[in-house]
Design a protein around this motif. Structure first.
Motif, PDB file in Angstrom:
ATOM      1  N   HIS A  69       0.828  -1.206   0.000  1.00  0.00           N
ATOM      2  CA  HIS A  69       0.000   0.000   0.000  1.00  0.00           C
ATOM      3  C   HIS A  69       0.863   1.257   0.000  1.00  0.00           C
ATOM      4  N   ALA A  70       0.373   2.266  -0.679  1.00  0.00           N
ATOM      5  CA  ALA A  70       0.983   3.596  -0.658  1.00  0.00           C
ATOM      6  C   ALA A  70       0.357   4.349   0.523  1.00  0.00           C
ATOM      7  N   PRO A  71       0.797   5.559   0.766  1.00  0.00           N
ATOM      8  CA  PRO A  71       0.132   6.347   1.808  1.00  0.00           C
ATOM      9  C   PRO A  71      -1.374   6.428   1.558  1.00  0.00           C
ATOM     10  N   PHE A  72      -2.118   6.621   2.622  1.00  0.00           N
ATOM     11  CA  PHE A  72      -3.583   6.726   2.601  1.00  0.00           C
ATOM     12  C   PHE A  72      -4.252   5.408   2.229  1.00  0.00           C
ATOM     13  N   ALA A  73      -3.546   4.300   2.427  1.00  0.00           N
ATOM     14  CA  ALA A  73      -4.079   2.943   2.224  1.00  0.00           C
ATOM     15  C   ALA A  73      -4.455   2.635   0.785  1.00  0.00           C
ATOM     16  N   ILE A  74      -3.836   3.325  -0.164  1.00  0.00           N
ATOM     17  CA  ILE A  74      -4.122   3.050  -1.577  1.00  0.00           C
ATOM     18  C   ILE A  74      -3.242   1.884  -2.025  1.00  0.00           C
ATOM     19  N   PRO A  75      -3.861   0.809  -2.516  1.00  0.00           N
ATOM     20  CA  PRO A  75      -3.075  -0.344  -2.958  1.00  0.00           C
ATOM     21  C   PRO A  75      -2.197  -0.019  -4.165  1.00  0.00           C
ATOM     22  N   LEU A  76      -1.052  -0.650  -4.229  1.00  0.00           N
ATOM     23  CA  LEU A  76      -0.135  -0.487  -5.364  1.00  0.00           C
ATOM     24  C   LEU A  76      -0.861  -0.716  -6.687  1.00  0.00           C
ATOM     25  N   GLU A  77      -1.700  -1.736  -6.723  1.00  0.00           N
ATOM     26  CA  GLU A  77      -2.413  -2.071  -7.954  1.00  0.00           C
ATOM     27  C   GLU A  77      -3.313  -0.930  -8.430  1.00  0.00           C
ATOM     28  N   GLU A  78      -3.888  -0.201  -7.490  1.00  0.00           N
ATOM     29  CA  GLU A  78      -4.760   0.916  -7.861  1.00  0.00           C
ATOM     30  C   GLU A  78      -3.956   2.060  -8.459  1.00  0.00           C
ATOM     31  N   ILE A  79      -2.791   2.316  -7.911  1.00  0.00           N
ATOM     32  CA  ILE A  79      -1.916   3.352  -8.474  1.00  0.00           C
ATOM     33  C   ILE A  79      -1.510   2.966  -9.895  1.00  0.00           C
ATOM     34  N   LEU A  80      -1.122   1.709 -10.065  1.00  0.00           N
ATOM     35  CA  LEU A  80      -0.747   1.238 -11.402  1.00  0.00           C
ATOM     36  C   LEU A  80      -1.925   1.297 -12.371  1.00  0.00           C
ATOM     37  N   PHE A  81      -3.124   1.037 -11.879  1.00  0.00           N
ATOM     38  CA  PHE A  81      -4.319   1.121 -12.718  1.00  0.00           C
ATOM     39  C   PHE A  81      -4.435   2.520 -13.336  1.00  0.00           C
ATOM     40  N   PHE A  82      -4.198   3.547 -12.516  1.00  0.00           N
ATOM     41  CA  PHE A  82      -4.344   4.924 -12.998  1.00  0.00           C
ATOM     42  C   PHE A  82      -3.220   5.349 -13.939  1.00  0.00           C
ATOM     43  N   VAL A  83      -2.223   4.504 -14.119  1.00  0.00           N
ATOM     44  CA  VAL A  83      -1.162   4.746 -15.091  1.00  0.00           C
ATOM     45  C   VAL A  83      -1.363   3.847 -16.314  1.00  0.00           C
ATOM     46  N   VAL A  84      -1.546   2.570 -16.071  1.00  0.00           N
ATOM     47  CA  VAL A  84      -1.607   1.583 -17.153  1.00  0.00           C
ATOM     48  C   VAL A  84      -2.828   1.778 -18.056  1.00  0.00           C
ATOM     49  N   ILE A  85      -4.000   1.891 -17.485  1.00  0.00           N
ATOM     50  CA  ILE A  85      -5.218   1.964 -18.304  1.00  0.00           C
ATOM     51  C   ILE A  85      -5.245   3.228 -19.170  1.00  0.00           C
ATOM     52  N   PRO A  86      -4.912   4.414 -18.638  1.00  0.00           N
ATOM     53  CA  PRO A  86      -4.849   5.577 -19.537  1.00  0.00           C
ATOM     54  C   PRO A  86      -3.804   5.438 -20.639  1.00  0.00           C
ATOM     55  N   ILE A  87      -2.653   4.829 -20.332  1.00  0.00           N
ATOM     56  CA  ILE A  87      -1.647   4.624 -21.374  1.00  0.00           C
ATOM     57  C   ILE A  87      -2.201   3.717 -22.468  1.00  0.00           C
ATOM     58  N   CYS A  88      -2.871   2.653 -22.067  1.00  0.00           N
ATOM     59  CA  CYS A  88      -3.479   1.755 -23.059  1.00  0.00           C
ATOM     60  C   CYS A  88      -4.515   2.498 -23.904  1.00  0.00           C
ATOM     61  N   GLY A  89      -5.278   3.353 -23.253  1.00  0.00           N
ATOM     62  CA  GLY A  89      -6.258   4.161 -23.986  1.00  0.00           C
ATOM     63  C   GLY A  89      -5.592   5.118 -24.957  1.00  0.00           C
ATOM     64  N   LEU A  90      -4.516   5.763 -24.521  1.00  0.00           N
ATOM     65  CA  LEU A  90      -3.786   6.680 -25.406  1.00  0.00           C
ATOM     66  C   LEU A  90      -3.164   5.944 -26.588  1.00  0.00           C
ATOM     67  N   LEU A  91      -2.611   4.774 -26.331  1.00  0.00           N
ATOM     68  CA  LEU A  91      -2.044   3.982 -27.421  1.00  0.00           C
ATOM     69  C   LEU A  91      -3.117   3.645 -28.451  1.00  0.00           C
ATOM     70  N   THR A  92      -4.267   3.228 -27.972  1.00  0.00           N
ATOM     71  CA  THR A  92      -5.374   2.881 -28.867  1.00  0.00           C
ATOM     72  C   THR A  92      -5.834   4.108 -29.650  1.00  0.00           C
ATOM     73  N   TYR A  93      -6.006   5.224 -28.957  1.00  0.00           N
ATOM     74  CA  TYR A  93      -6.446   6.457 -29.606  1.00  0.00           C
ATOM     75  C   TYR A  93      -5.460   6.897 -30.690  1.00  0.00           C
ATOM     76  N   GLU A  94      -4.181   6.906 -30.361  1.00  0.00           N
ATOM     77  CA  GLU A  94      -3.171   7.333 -31.334  1.00  0.00           C
ATOM     78  C   GLU A  94      -3.140   6.410 -32.544  1.00  0.00           C
TER      79      GLU A  94
END
Length: 113
Positions: A69-94
């Protein structure tokens, strides 16, 4: 899969969209632009998550999380979600933009002939 299920899904998303970068999407090749697109949105949603977790509005199933967990009890996976999914979306859009541009150019060339 168990505790690594969320990470495996995120990794699969990266692997499925990685060929789009190699085909010309150029998302990873522009790190400053990528950071400007991702960071503000990720920050807003991470704050939202922290507030929702603290208020008891939602949580995460521990059987599918690594327990890191990161500070404020945010799981590592959730932080990665907010990076990975937008990148995948940007790749698809481009890639869609590149494809549409190529189709338009072919159409313009066909009309000129």
């Amino acid at each position: 899969m168990g505790k690594f299920e969320y990470l495996i899904v995120l990794a699969a998303c990266v692997l499925v969209t990685l060929p789009l970068e190699m085909a010309g999407a150029r998302v990873y090749r522009q790190p400053k632009r990528l950071a400007r697109a991702l960071l503000p949105v990720a920050l807003v949603f991470l704050v939202w998550d922290a507030l929702a977790i603290a208020a008891g509005v939602w949580g995460y199933a521990p059987e599918f999380m690594t327990g890191v967990h990161a500070p404020f009890a945010i799981p590592l996976e959730e932080i990665l979600f907010f990076v990975v999914i937008p990148i995948c979306g940007l790749l698809t859009y481009e890639m869609v933009q590149l494809s549409l541009t190529a189709v338009r150019r072919r159409g313009e060339r066909a009309v000129r002939r």
